[in-house]
Write an enzyme that holds these catalytic residues in place. Structure first.
Site: not given
Length: 258
Positions: A38, A40, A213
């Site tokens: 991922d 961000d 996240d």
């Protein structure tokens, strides 16, 4: 190969802290591995608005070095549209999937799968109007749209309710992340991106590891599990599917040795 044993802990078991993953070098000693990252909140810290992120100097060069170490088995899988990702990171010679996996490219720039359709002008206008009326930030995406309420958390429920009703009337799907409701086409998931890459060289036959996240990364973890791998959750958010955890973006960089 599919694993049948439970791989994740967290949301269903209470706030159990996940153990850190074994060192990357040790993982690679056990056989070929593929990394799905991922962006961000994983490679860069989250900012109040998507355009405000800070990309560390030299990050793209370090990712290219990691790609070489993995013999090409590295993919970026972001909720951002790929042109937006490129605008912040630079042009990666790395496999990548944007818009939550809907738009996929191989490292050489070859598209993997069909090009997804964007939202209609009328849909975009309606989403913009809702954002303006409620003091939210609307983010235009090549293959969808996003209503950001991070600056107004009290509007979370109203925003999600509107997004669900909007999506149902237009055959769209809603993905909810940290302070954002995104409207995407059906099948635009990070699990679908993992599945697509795992069918082609150089990923086929490797053990996939997905690092992310946010709630949308749970799909990526599930995709990795389906192919005999596992997920690594970043930050303090409880995870139902991740096997391991890393505390921060800095910890991710340290684990990746970049």
């Amino acid at each position: 190969m599919r694993r049948t044993e439970p791989l994740g802990r967290g949301a269903m078991d209470g706030p159990t802290k996940l153990p850190p993953p074994p060192p990357l070098a040790r993982l690679l000693e056990s056989g070929p591995a593929a990394l799905f990252l991922d962006f961000d909140g994983t490679l860069v810290d989250i900012a109040p608005r998507p355009g405000d992120i800070h990309v560390p100097d030299g990050l793209l060069d370090r990712l290219h070095a990691l790609r070489d170490r993995l013999e090409g088995r590295l993919a970026l899988v972001s909720g951002r549209a790929l042109d937006d990702l490129t605008g912040h990171l630079g042009q990666p010679a790395i496999c990548r999937a944007g818009s939550h996996g809907a738009s996929r490219f191989l490292a050489d720039g070859t598209r993997l799968g069909d090009e997804p359709r964007g939202l209609s002008d009328g849909s975009v206008a309606e989403l913009r109007a809702f954002a303006e009326a409620h003091g939210l930030f609307y983010e235009t995406k090549t293959h969808g749209g996003a209503l950001h309420f991070r600056g107004a958390p009290e509007k979370r429920e109203a925003t999600l309710a509107f997004a669900e009703e909007f999506a149902a009337s237009r055959e769209l799907c809603v993905t909810s992340g940290k302070g954002v409701a995104e409207l995407v086409r059906p099948g635009a998931t990070k699990a679908a991106a993992v599945e697509a890459f795992m069918q082609v060289a150089p990923f086929a036959g490797a053990a996939p590891v997905f690092i992310g996240d946010d709630v949308t990364d749970e799909d990526g973890f599930a995709g990795a599990i389906e192919h005999g791998g596992f997920g690594i959750a970043v930050g303090e958010r409880p995870s139902e599917k991740a096997r391991y955890g890393l505390d921060s973006v800095a910890a991710v960089h340290h684990w990746l040795e970049i």
